[in-house]
Design a protein around this motif. Structure first.
Motif, PDB file in Angstrom:
ATOM      1  N   ASN A   1       0.847  -1.201   0.000  1.00 37.94           N
ATOM      2  CA  ASN A   1       0.000   0.000   0.000  1.00 37.94           C
ATOM      3  C   ASN A   1       0.881   1.249   0.000  1.00 37.94           C
ATOM      4  O   ASN A   1       0.780   2.128   0.870  1.00 37.94           O
ATOM      5  CB  ASN A   1      -0.934   0.001   1.212  1.00 37.94           C
ATOM      6  CG  ASN A   1      -1.924  -1.144   1.166  1.00 37.94           C
ATOM      7  OD1 ASN A   1      -2.468  -1.447   0.110  1.00 37.94           O
ATOM      8  ND2 ASN A   1      -2.152  -1.797   2.297  1.00 37.94           N
ATOM      9  N   ALA A   2       1.752   1.291  -0.999  1.00 36.07           N
ATOM     10  CA  ALA A   2       2.813   2.303  -1.018  1.00 36.07           C
ATOM     11  C   ALA A   2       2.283   3.726  -0.981  1.00 36.07           C
ATOM     12  O   ALA A   2       2.862   4.594  -0.322  1.00 36.07           O
ATOM     13  CB  ALA A   2       3.682   2.102  -2.258  1.00 36.07           C
ATOM     14  N   GLY A   3       1.184   3.965  -1.667  1.00 37.25           N
ATOM     15  CA  GLY A   3       0.665   5.325  -1.704  1.00 37.25           C
ATOM     16  C   GLY A   3       0.295   5.870  -0.346  1.00 37.25           C
ATOM     17  O   GLY A   3       0.405   7.083  -0.095  1.00 37.25           O
ATOM     18  N   ALA A   4      -0.121   4.995   0.548  1.00 38.55           N
ATOM     19  CA  ALA A   4      -0.497   5.428   1.892  1.00 38.55           C
ATOM     20  C   ALA A   4       0.688   5.439   2.848  1.00 38.55           C
ATOM     21  O   ALA A   4       0.566   5.934   3.973  1.00 38.55           O
ATOM     22  CB  ALA A   4      -1.588   4.506   2.443  1.00 38.55           C
ATOM     23  N   SER A   5       1.828   4.915   2.415  1.00 37.23           N
ATOM     24  CA  SER A   5       2.991   4.822   3.301  1.00 37.23           C
ATOM     25  C   SER A   5       3.829   6.096   3.304  1.00 37.23           C
ATOM     26  O   SER A   5       4.621   6.309   4.217  1.00 37.23           O
ATOM     27  CB  SER A   5       3.873   3.642   2.877  1.00 37.23           C
ATOM     28  OG  SER A   5       3.162   2.425   2.970  1.00 37.23           O
ATOM     29  N   PHE A   6       3.678   6.925   2.269  1.00 38.47           N
ATOM     30  CA  PHE A   6       4.448   8.160   2.140  1.00 38.47           C
ATOM     31  C   PHE A   6       3.517   9.350   2.290  1.00 38.47           C
ATOM     32  O   PHE A   6       2.343   9.305   1.889  1.00 38.47           O
ATOM     33  CB  PHE A   6       5.128   8.231   0.773  1.00 38.47           C
ATOM     34  CG  PHE A   6       6.248   7.244   0.579  1.00 38.47           C
ATOM     35  CD1 PHE A   6       7.574   7.641   0.687  1.00 38.47           C
ATOM     36  CD2 PHE A   6       5.984   5.908   0.278  1.00 38.47           C
ATOM     37  CE1 PHE A   6       8.611   6.747   0.507  1.00 38.47           C
ATOM     38  CE2 PHE A   6       7.020   4.998   0.087  1.00 38.47           C
ATOM     39  CZ  PHE A   6       8.333   5.419   0.211  1.00 38.47           C
ATOM     40  N   ASP A   7       4.055  10.452   2.836  1.00 41.08           N
ATOM     41  CA  ASP A   7       3.243  11.660   2.916  1.00 41.08           C
ATOM     42  C   ASP A   7       3.346  12.453   1.618  1.00 41.08           C
ATOM     43  O   ASP A   7       4.015  12.036   0.667  1.00 41.08           O
ATOM     44  CB  ASP A   7       3.634  12.506   4.132  1.00 41.08           C
ATOM     45  CG  ASP A   7       5.068  13.037   4.063  1.00 41.08           C
ATOM     46  OD1 ASP A   7       5.650  13.098   2.956  1.00 41.08           O
ATOM     47  OD2 ASP A   7       5.620  13.398   5.129  1.00 41.08           O
ATOM     48  N   ASP A   8       2.716  13.598   1.567  1.00 40.96           N
ATOM     49  CA  ASP A   8       2.676  14.384   0.330  1.00 40.96           C
ATOM     50  C   ASP A   8       4.043  14.924  -0.070  1.00 40.96           C
ATOM     51  O   ASP A   8       4.251  15.292  -1.224  1.00 40.96           O
ATOM     52  CB  ASP A   8       1.689  15.554   0.481  1.00 40.96           C
ATOM     53  CG  ASP A   8       0.245  15.078   0.579  1.00 40.96           C
ATOM     54  OD1 ASP A   8      -0.025  13.932   0.168  1.00 40.96           O
ATOM     55  OD2 ASP A   8      -0.598  15.850   1.088  1.00 40.96           O
TER      56      ASP A   8
END
Length: 205
Positions: A159-166
């Motif tokens: 779930n890489a997109g949720a693992s990094f912030d903006d």
């Protein structure tokens, strides 16, 4: 009779040149997430004294899938092939598309052969629930056919997109940092061993 004591020899200290590691960014899809993961990974690589980094991004390479050596293919290869050849080791970053790795990455791999030989390849993946691990397992088979050595430890982002912030920072970096260090330590060991071995005897000779 007199005896002469001999002081133990000082240990030989050897200074190894840093390994040239090429990071291959394996996706060329519009809106891809790969550059976010790649920048995080490159920060860790560049912080090490035993590695120097180059980046080959499949999105920047216009290689035909027909495998015909057209003028366009020759021009693209003239840029990328020497960079792959000069690498001592690779880190391949891949997403998972439909249980496999991207066609653009396979195309880059297939256009080359000796450039991969007798070199270590570390694999980093990202995706949904599977974290790209199915793509990694398929890449192991491909690189084995090319006489490359894949590193046992991998780094995967589920779930890489949720693992990094903006801003592209990992929200919980401790475990990925530790996993990446272990992987890069193995890459350095294999890269150094294989580089030294090839200096003594070229691969295949």
């Amino acid at each position: 009779m007199t005896t002469q004591s001999t002081a133990p020899a000082s240990p030989t200290v050897t200074t190894q040149a840093p390994l040239n590691v090429t990071v291959v960014v394996g996706s060329n899809r519009h809106g891809r997430f790969g550059p976010v993961v790649a920048e995080w990974l490159l920060d860790l690589i560049r912080a090490r004294e035993d590695l120097t980094a180059d980046v080959v991004d499949v999105a920047d390479i216009d290689l035909p899938t027909s495998m015909n050596r057209t003028a366009e293919a020759t021009a693209a290869l003239a840029d990328v092939s020497p960079r792959l050849a000069s690498a001592d080791a690779f880190v391949v970053l891949t997403p998972e598309y439909n249980h496999s790795f991207p066609a653009g990455l396979k195309n880059l791999i297939d256009w080359h052969f000796t450039e991969w030989q007798a070199k270590p390849v570390a694999l980093v993946s990202y995706g949904g629930l599977a974290g790209g691990l199915r793509a990694v397992e398929q890449l192991r088979q491909v690189f084995a056919e090319l006489h490359a050595v894949t590193i046992r430890d991998t780094v995967s982002f589920h779930n890489a997109g949720a693992s990094f912030d903006d801003a592209g920072r990992l929200k919980d970096p401790d475990l990925p940092r530790a996993a990446t260090k272990a992987m890069l330590d193995q890459l350095v060991w294999w890269g150094t061993a294989l580089r030294d071995a090839k200096e003594r005897r070229p691969y295949g000779a």
